[in-house]
Scaffold this active site. Structure first.
Site, PDB file in Angstrom:
ATOM      1  N   HIS A 150       0.807  -1.289  -0.025  1.00  0.00           N
ATOM      2  CA  HIS A 150       0.017  -0.028   0.118  1.00  0.00           C
ATOM      3  C   HIS A 150       0.841   1.340   0.125  1.00  0.00           C
ATOM      4  CE1 HIS A 150      -0.577   1.025   4.586  1.00  0.00           C
ATOM      5  NE2 HIS A 150       0.761   0.704   4.112  1.00  0.00           N
ATOM      6  N   CYS A 200       5.628   6.544   4.606  1.00  0.00           N
ATOM      7  CA  CYS A 200       4.433   5.802   3.941  1.00  0.00           C
ATOM      8  C   CYS A 200       3.965   6.355   2.495  1.00  0.00           C
ATOM      9  CB  CYS A 200       3.402   5.655   5.043  1.00  0.00           C
ATOM     10  SG  CYS A 200       3.713   4.922   6.442  1.00  0.00           S
ATOM     11  N   HIS A 232       5.218   0.183  -0.327  1.00  0.00           N
ATOM     12  CA  HIS A 232       5.797  -0.717   0.626  1.00  0.00           C
ATOM     13  C   HIS A 232       4.798  -1.702   1.126  1.00  0.00           C
ATOM     14  CE1 HIS A 232       3.671   2.255   3.157  1.00  0.00           C
ATOM     15  NE2 HIS A 232       3.600   1.432   4.197  1.00  0.00           N
ATOM     16  N   HIS A 277       2.977  -4.768   4.144  1.00  0.00           N
ATOM     17  CA  HIS A 277       2.863  -5.479   5.563  1.00  0.00           C
ATOM     18  C   HIS A 277       2.303  -6.868   5.518  1.00  0.00           C
ATOM     19  CE1 HIS A 277       3.411  -1.407   7.374  1.00  0.00           C
ATOM     20  NE2 HIS A 277       2.726  -0.901   6.754  1.00  0.00           N
ATOM     21  N   ASP A 291      -5.428 -10.505   0.152  1.00  0.00           N
ATOM     22  CA  ASP A 291      -4.322 -11.125   0.193  1.00  0.00           C
ATOM     23  C   ASP A 291      -3.197 -11.154  -1.014  1.00  0.00           C
ATOM     24  OD1 ASP A 291      -2.010 -12.533   1.642  1.00  0.00           O
ATOM     25  OD2 ASP A 291      -2.822 -14.466   0.502  1.00  0.00           O
ATOM     26  N   HIS A 292      -1.849 -10.448  -0.792  1.00  0.00           N
ATOM     27  CA  HIS A 292      -1.045 -10.524  -1.948  1.00  0.00           C
ATOM     28  C   HIS A 292      -1.607  -9.595  -3.006  1.00  0.00           C
ATOM     29  CE1 HIS A 292       0.943 -14.042  -0.452  1.00  0.00           C
ATOM     30  NE2 HIS A 292       1.867 -13.806  -1.127  1.00  0.00           N
ATOM     31  N   GLU A 313      -1.111  -4.012  11.837  1.00  0.00           N
ATOM     32  CA  GLU A 313      -0.317  -3.417  10.687  1.00  0.00           C
ATOM     33  C   GLU A 313       1.035  -3.958  10.743  1.00  0.00           C
ATOM     34  OE1 GLU A 313      -1.076   0.358   8.127  1.00  0.00           O
ATOM     35  OE2 GLU A 313       0.352   0.786   9.461  1.00  0.00           O
TER      36      GLU A 313
END
Lengths: 135, 135, 135, 135, 135, 135
Positions: free
Chosen positions: D15, D34, D40, D42, D80-81, D125
């Site tokens: 994100h 960010c 980047h 998480h 996811d991913h 996070e």
């Protein structure tokens, strides 16, 4: 949309549980090994939570970086690597139990958190013992 | 100043989820692998929390050692290394789901906690499944 | 460039520690609460590690998805929600101690891992007790 | 007897925190690292809790397997991913802060949870930053 | 007296697993969801260990503060909140698998660790997947 | 079949890092906050591992209960809730760094472990700092 935002922090410190107006025997009876006059210590793990409305502009309730720095300045700088009984004024006459440490931390942070927001402090004295204070 | 004091404990046990008044097929349908007639088991992690006013004399809401011993006597001694269905009377007719185990533990502890204080039980059945009961 | 690749997995099971050729008293003496004839159980946490050269084409020592599926098929399907003493043939005459379970798991996985690679199994019986076997 | 049943899940995603109606400088000032235009990411750890009465027939508030599958279908499959900013429609104009992601997940799950039950979402996070939303 | 001293650190980053000399289909086949062209990401947990003799004067193998600062300067500053594929030169042509990232980190740290000491890097890509590299 | 059996334990203690033959300034320069003359403290988490052949009769390398009691008698009783510098003779002239504490613990346990078995001690000073000693 109220969200609770939580940030973990850490400090370690020495302390002793006792009352100076009690005999050593009474302190030993009530506080056991925690009354060791030479002190013992802990890695305190801290979770500070702030609850409030999401700011529609930023998407933040509170900026985590600001919260992280606040905890560093108001809590970690004051308690980390300290002897709580000797070096932290709040515990001059107050027994540094986990309960009382959590209240002291809450009182240190509360003035820096917007009045519209709620504040909660969770303090782990060991991985198996912890306390929660919300004011 | 109300503070919540929490203590972690541990027990492991065998159990089976099923109702004796249901057919094996219906039990299999509802409880799946948990209906294994030969039992399976878990490491149950328990967090017991007591909420109340800080005693101004000791700085404790509750003495962690007392709470630790109470959990040992009332919960660990009774449930640890046991087959819940066969050896724990409360589950003779009650399905030992995480929800029901948490309620049984809460009921075992409640008489020993001062009436002015609140009691909460969190029970982890696995690191990914857990339940919370507060009466 | 040899790298060790590790994957965590999980299963839960019931078991009993005892030898059928010993008296109940001797079993009780050696295995204590673990000798409960009604069984008890654990959440077993498993870490499977494969050590070998990095494949220069993929950058993998072993594809984690392949390793994950292998553990599921060879270990989780066979041990999860089972009574180890009754339902797993390897333990018909072998005491299901953590040590022996780790060896059994290693033997199940070894034929499926390339001979040029090393295999290690870490098995947590509880969060405080664990064993490591490397063949 | 109201019990809160909790299930942990996991997804990882890329994100970027920024507002397209702000200058790069203002985004940098408010969102710091960010705001990296290359993204980047998480490992998001998720705890979904459903609170309600225990069903006297099954002993469940909610079947953990059903809850697990619901989280997989409504949350993991979707997030996811993924790149949250580019691939998840809810974040086309909404900043994917932890606060907003928790609200989006809660809104995805709420229609699938019985109206008599309460829903809470906790989203980590990082291991040190997490948020809680209860509607 | 040789002791291994270990320090945990953390960074988060976006990445994509793929080879530019392969078709999208082949990348999809080998790398699955990790081939998402829009990237995904992780919280990478890092454990750096240095093994050597205890300095009889200080009682340290290596000063943890020095090790912490070294990891911050050589690893966290370079990888935290970055897109590994786009912004980290080592991965311009090298697939950023956990294995390769661990090797790159080891190579960054090795010149700064005394030649008489051994260096090991453990990198968690998720809480369930991790790799170990010792040179 | 050699297996490594590991048991976790816990103690907390106060300590100070310094050399009495150095000036306060030199101690401050080398040991920083850890040189606080009023002491600070830690929750030390300990993992003791014994490696040896599985006893074919019991299926144990070592009885976990015996290992647990040994750690309690030789380590926890001696170090828990103590001031390491003042109350533990081994540290009268030895700096209680994590490295030195691990060596002291190893030396305390080694005489009680069968000579045919290997012994390893892992000591966590904080969740982010730990050391390993194997003799």
């Amino acid at each position: 949309m109220k969200v609770k935002v939580s940030r973990k922090a850490h400090f370690n410190a020495a302390h002793r549980l006792f009352r100076s107006d009690w005999s050593f025997e009474k302190n030993e009876d009530i506080f056991g090994k925690c009354n060791n006059p030479n002190f013992h210590g802990h890695n305190y793990e801290l979770v500070v939570s702030v609850t409030g409305e999401i700011d529609q502009e930023t998407g933040f309730v509170v900026d985590m970086k600001v919260l992280k720095d606040l905890i560093r300045d108001e809590v970690e700088e004051v308690l980390d690597h300290k002897n709580l009984n000797i070096e932290v004024p709040e515990f001059e006459k107050l027994n540094p139990t986990a309960e009382n440490i959590a209240v002291v931390i809450w009182n240190k942070l509360r003035p820096h958190i917007d009045a519209s927001k709620e504040l909660e402090v969770v303090l782990f004295e060991t991985p198996r013992n912890f306390v929660t204070y919300s004011g």
